[in-house]
Design a protein around this motif. Structure first.
Motif, PDB file in Angstrom:
ATOM      1  N   CYS A   7      40.195   8.096 -31.153  1.00  7.07           N
ATOM      2  CA  CYS A   7      39.527   8.776 -31.839  1.00  7.07           C
ATOM      3  C   CYS A   7      38.974   8.172 -32.013  1.00  7.07           C
ATOM      4  O   CYS A   7      39.186   6.314 -32.327  1.00  7.07           O
ATOM      5  CB  CYS A   7      40.313  10.219 -32.633  1.00  7.07           C
ATOM      6  SG  CYS A   7      41.146  11.584 -31.901  1.00  7.07           S
ATOM      7  N   GLY A   8      37.669   8.076 -32.350  1.00 10.42           N
ATOM      8  CA  GLY A   8      36.195   7.645 -33.361  1.00 10.42           C
ATOM      9  C   GLY A   8      36.568   7.646 -34.263  1.00 10.42           C
ATOM     10  O   GLY A   8      37.433   7.797 -35.273  1.00 10.42           O
ATOM     11  N   TYR A   9      36.635   6.096 -34.923  1.00  5.37           N
ATOM     12  CA  TYR A   9      36.667   5.640 -35.855  1.00  5.37           C
ATOM     13  C   TYR A   9      37.996   5.476 -36.461  1.00  5.37           C
ATOM     14  O   TYR A   9      38.481   5.414 -37.965  1.00  5.37           O
ATOM     15  CB  TYR A   9      36.147   6.635 -37.687  1.00  5.37           C
ATOM     16  CG  TYR A   9      34.394   6.509 -37.379  1.00  5.37           C
ATOM     17  CD1 TYR A   9      33.537   5.898 -38.039  1.00  5.37           C
ATOM     18  CD2 TYR A   9      33.789   7.520 -36.448  1.00  5.37           C
ATOM     19  CE1 TYR A   9      32.641   4.883 -37.331  1.00  5.37           C
ATOM     20  CE2 TYR A   9      31.987   7.530 -36.713  1.00  5.37           C
ATOM     21  CZ  TYR A   9      32.039   6.268 -36.659  1.00  5.37           C
ATOM     22  OH  TYR A   9      30.190   6.506 -36.395  1.00  5.37           O
ATOM     23  N   VAL A  10      39.041   5.682 -35.931  1.00  9.99           N
ATOM     24  CA  VAL A  10      40.029   5.150 -35.977  1.00  9.99           C
ATOM     25  C   VAL A  10      40.336   3.320 -36.071  1.00  9.99           C
ATOM     26  O   VAL A  10      41.281   3.209 -37.441  1.00  9.99           O
ATOM     27  CB  VAL A  10      41.362   5.364 -34.763  1.00  9.99           C
ATOM     28  CG1 VAL A  10      42.686   4.763 -34.715  1.00  9.99           C
ATOM     29  CG2 VAL A  10      40.741   7.482 -34.090  1.00  9.99           C
ATOM     30  N   PHE A  11      40.156   2.300 -35.677  1.00  7.93           N
ATOM     31  CA  PHE A  11      40.462   1.250 -35.804  1.00  7.93           C
ATOM     32  C   PHE A  11      38.551   0.850 -36.414  1.00  7.93           C
ATOM     33  O   PHE A  11      37.915  -0.001 -35.377  1.00  7.93           O
ATOM     34  CB  PHE A  11      40.003   0.564 -34.380  1.00  7.93           C
ATOM     35  CG  PHE A  11      41.544   0.884 -33.723  1.00  7.93           C
ATOM     36  CD1 PHE A  11      43.065   0.362 -34.201  1.00  7.93           C
ATOM     37  CD2 PHE A  11      41.888   1.845 -32.645  1.00  7.93           C
ATOM     38  CE1 PHE A  11      44.014   0.629 -33.400  1.00  7.93           C
ATOM     39  CE2 PHE A  11      42.630   2.321 -31.902  1.00  7.93           C
ATOM     40  CZ  PHE A  11      44.013   1.432 -32.432  1.00  7.93           C
ATOM     41  N   LEU A  12      39.457   0.707 -37.569  1.00  3.58           N
ATOM     42  CA  LEU A  12      37.935  -0.702 -38.472  1.00  3.58           C
ATOM     43  C   LEU A  12      38.676  -1.753 -38.733  1.00  3.58           C
ATOM     44  O   LEU A  12      39.958  -2.038 -39.247  1.00  3.58           O
ATOM     45  CB  LEU A  12      37.502  -0.176 -39.770  1.00  3.58           C
ATOM     46  CG  LEU A  12      37.510   1.063 -40.119  1.00  3.58           C
ATOM     47  CD1 LEU A  12      37.859   1.706 -41.628  1.00  3.58           C
ATOM     48  CD2 LEU A  12      36.054   1.646 -39.584  1.00  3.58           C
ATOM     49  N   CYS A  13      38.035  -2.793 -37.459  1.00  3.42           N
ATOM     50  CA  CYS A  13      38.723  -4.000 -37.339  1.00  3.42           C
ATOM     51  C   CYS A  13      37.563  -5.044 -37.260  1.00  3.42           C
ATOM     52  O   CYS A  13      38.118  -5.994 -36.416  1.00  3.42           O
ATOM     53  CB  CYS A  13      39.525  -4.342 -35.888  1.00  3.42           C
ATOM     54  SG  CYS A  13      38.195  -3.057 -34.239  1.00  3.42           S
ATOM     55  N   GLU A  14      37.348  -5.531 -38.336  1.00  5.11           N
ATOM     56  CA  GLU A  14      36.605  -6.595 -38.775  1.00  5.11           C
ATOM     57  C   GLU A  14      37.756  -7.872 -38.130  1.00  5.11           C
ATOM     58  O   GLU A  14      36.500  -9.296 -37.446  1.00  5.11           O
ATOM     59  CB  GLU A  14      36.049  -7.131 -39.560  1.00  5.11           C
ATOM     60  CG  GLU A  14      36.518  -7.067 -40.840  1.00  5.11           C
ATOM     61  CD  GLU A  14      35.417  -6.482 -42.034  1.00  5.11           C
ATOM     62  OE1 GLU A  14      36.793  -6.848 -42.948  1.00  5.11           O
ATOM     63  OE2 GLU A  14      34.648  -5.913 -42.108  1.00  5.11           O
ATOM     64  N   ASN A  15      38.868  -8.400 -38.855  1.00  4.29           N
ATOM     65  CA  ASN A  15      39.692  -9.483 -37.989  1.00  4.29           C
ATOM     66  C   ASN A  15      40.313  -9.398 -36.907  1.00  4.29           C
ATOM     67  O   ASN A  15      41.244 -10.346 -36.305  1.00  4.29           O
ATOM     68  CB  ASN A  15      40.892  -9.102 -39.147  1.00  4.29           C
ATOM     69  CG  ASN A  15      39.653  -9.709 -40.718  1.00  4.29           C
ATOM     70  OD1 ASN A  15      38.467 -10.368 -40.926  1.00  4.29           O
ATOM     71  ND2 ASN A  15      40.595  -9.154 -41.727  1.00  4.29           N
ATOM     72  N   LEU A  16      40.132  -8.604 -36.699  1.00  3.06           N
ATOM     73  CA  LEU A  16      41.277  -7.652 -34.291  1.00  3.06           C
ATOM     74  C   LEU A  16      39.974  -9.034 -33.977  1.00  3.06           C
ATOM     75  O   LEU A  16      38.578  -9.288 -33.798  1.00  3.06           O
ATOM     76  CB  LEU A  16      40.801  -6.825 -34.450  1.00  3.06           C
ATOM     77  CG  LEU A  16      41.568  -6.434 -33.475  1.00  3.06           C
ATOM     78  CD1 LEU A  16      43.048  -6.762 -33.657  1.00  3.06           C
ATOM     79  CD2 LEU A  16      41.257  -4.599 -32.186  1.00  3.06           C
TER      80      LEU A  16
END
Length: 177
Positions: A7-16
């Motif tokens: 789904c949308g906005y599940v992964f906030l991933c700036e370090n991924l």
């Protein structure tokens, strides 16, 4: 096998830095599923997506019996690099087009297996024409395996295109747009 829905906005991933989908996974990725991603994010897509992008899906699968095609929203990676956004958009479009063709092929496969007629012809509805217009305007153009599959399907099952030589059908599709 069930689809995985991201789904949308599940992964906030700036370090991924890396996402690896299961090689045989089936999934649906919604808009903005991965936000605030690094511009260095590396995505390893499932085999079916790679085959679609590389133009090998049509030659490695049979009409009416194709592998499940994922649904990928064109803006699934909303904050990623321009290259990643463009690749995701291309994946999204080609997967959508293959799903459309697979639905058409399955319809005719089921009809032929349920009756004793030689062929059942169909016609393009407004939704089909809309999809074909999108396909013909795609930049870069869709892979040849998809174009060949569309031409073969139209030539085999469309009440108008079955009378047109195969080498002219794609020109007619492009003219419709």
């Amino acid at each position: 096998l069930k689809d995985i829905i991201i789904c949308g906005y599940v992964f906030l991933c700036e370090n991924l830095l890396e996402i690896e989908f299961c090689i045989n996974g089936t999934f649906n990725i919604e808009r903005d599923a991965f936000v605030e991603t690094s511009e260095f994010l590396k995505v390893t897509w499932p085999q079916v997506v790679q085959c679609i992008i590389d133009g090998k899906f049509g030659t490695h699968t049979l009409p009416g019996d194709r592998l499940p095609v994922p649904t990928i929203h064109a803006r699934a990676f909303s904050d990623s690099s321009t290259e990643q956004k463009e690749y995701c958009k291309l994946c999204s479009q080609l997967c959508l087009f293959w799903k459309w063709l697979d639905t058409k092929e399955k319809k005719h496969t089921n009809i032929l297996s349920d009756c004793f007629q030689n062929k059942v012809y169909d016609y393009l509805c407004i939704d089909d024409i809309h999809i074909l217009r999108q396909v013909s305007k795609l930049v870069p153009p869709p892979p040849n395996d998809f174009i060949d599959a569309v031409i073969n399907h139209l030539h085999s099952y469309d009440c108008i295109f079955n009378n047109i030589p195969k080498d002219i059908i794609w020109n007619v599709v492009q003219y419709m747009s």
